[in-house]
Write a protein that holds these residues in place. Sequence first.
Motif, PDB file in Angstrom:
ATOM      1  N   VAL A  23       0.916  -1.737  -0.131  1.00 46.20           N
ATOM      2  CA  VAL A  23       0.054   0.137  -0.075  1.00 46.20           C
ATOM      3  C   VAL A  23       1.205   1.495   0.048  1.00 46.20           C
ATOM      4  CG1 VAL A  23       0.041   0.451   2.729  1.00 46.20           C
ATOM      5  CG2 VAL A  23      -2.382   0.957   0.808  1.00 46.20           C
ATOM      6  N   GLU A  26       1.483   2.277  -3.133  1.00 50.02           N
ATOM      7  CA  GLU A  26       0.216   2.987  -4.119  1.00 50.02           C
ATOM      8  C   GLU A  26       0.130   4.650  -3.664  1.00 50.02           C
ATOM      9  OE1 GLU A  26      -3.378   0.895  -2.890  1.00 50.02           O
ATOM     10  OE2 GLU A  26      -2.003  -1.453  -3.838  1.00 50.02           O
ATOM     11  N   HIS A 305      -0.357  -2.394   6.965  1.00 53.05           N
ATOM     12  CA  HIS A 305      -1.377  -1.959   5.516  1.00 53.05           C
ATOM     13  C   HIS A 305      -0.870  -0.573   6.457  1.00 53.05           C
ATOM     14  CE1 HIS A 305      -4.895  -0.059   3.982  1.00 53.05           C
ATOM     15  NE2 HIS A 305      -4.223  -1.093   2.818  1.00 53.05           N
TER      16      HIS A 305
END
Length: 426
Positions: A23, A26, A305
């Motif tokens: 993540v 991202e 995360h």
Amino acid sequence: MTTDQKLSKSELKIVLFEGIHPVAVEVFRGAGYTNVERLPKAVDAQTLRDKLRDAHMVGIRSRTHLTDEVLKLPEARDLMAVGCFCIGTNQVALKTAANQGVPVFNAPHSNTRSVAELVIGHTIMMMRKVFPNSMAAHRNEWRKSAVGCFEVRGKSIGIVGYGHIGSQVSVLAEAMGMRVYYHDIVSKLPLGNAQRVDSLEELLKVSDVVSLHVPATPQTEYMIRAEHLAMMKKGSYLINASRGNVVVVEALSELIRNEHLAGAAVDVFPKEPASNKDAFESPLVGLENVILTPHIGGSTQEAQHNIGIEVANKLVGFATHGATESAVNFPQVNLSHSPNTIRMLHIHKNQPGVLQKINDIVGFKHINVLGQYLKTTEDIGYVVLDIDAALGREKAGDIQVQLAEIPGTIRTRKLHSDELETAIIG
């Protein structure tokens, strides 16, 4: 020597070590930073050196050590920020990083719930003798008995360190019917019905379970020694999910072996294996009423995360706006980037006269200053200067060159639109 680099966001190089959650990639790409390399594990010294070459920002966890020697390598000269995708920052030479103009960011809050849940789980398993009975069953032994097994409801838990994790443990423990006591060197308001205890010694004496949640500081190093363990109730339990050097494990082993303590749960150790292939050694090995876990307090998918998002956003904020809020080794500055401005960032040694020289340069060129902010630590000064973009890019470049020539300058950067320009003083 001055090295000038003109970089678009897509050219700024980011290297992530140790299997940081995807993540994070991202987040970087969503902000326009597409030159991201993600490595699945920690690397050896030579590979680390190679990967640092031309890297502008790096992300690490606990196994990658950015020592004085590493940070001073020629390959690390372009490094402008470090993200520790974990709570601890002991693996980074923080002062050296600051003196080279490199802020270090971490994630002090993102794994709070994961650690707190593990502590509650350890509490229940210890008081129900789950691990000794499970190990016996694996040996084909049947130990059905209520002797020495208790509900946690109505028992007291003493929390040493009432920060983000300690206070979460407090909430969860109280929800299960436990009496909660806590001790912290900073005065903090209790959550729920938790009761503050004035001294560590008093807390140790009244608690059925003692859970440690303190940072690694000179004051907390081996703060729980034999004399403290002897103060605890006979038949009580100790949990350490904070730092490995907070407890003298040899003393803990002895107090468990002589049955003063009923058991312990330990997730962190003074010496931990460098990798999953290395052997684990501890005086606590072999004690069936001690739960040993391999530093997994924050090792949940949810925590990783959240950490990926938190630290990546901090690095993006620094790269894009020069924001250093929550950096552990750097002056704390967090200003929104005003439109139609060129932002000049000046990192320098904290010495008299630097701000005056900056203002002299801007004033001599009759620049319209739209915003200015200075923040310092003992060693480092950090100036954020927003000037009117209407003055033109060429003129701003001249200003940056002059700023870089001010005595004591460590690094300057110029932020404008999609282009990042950096002058590094070596």
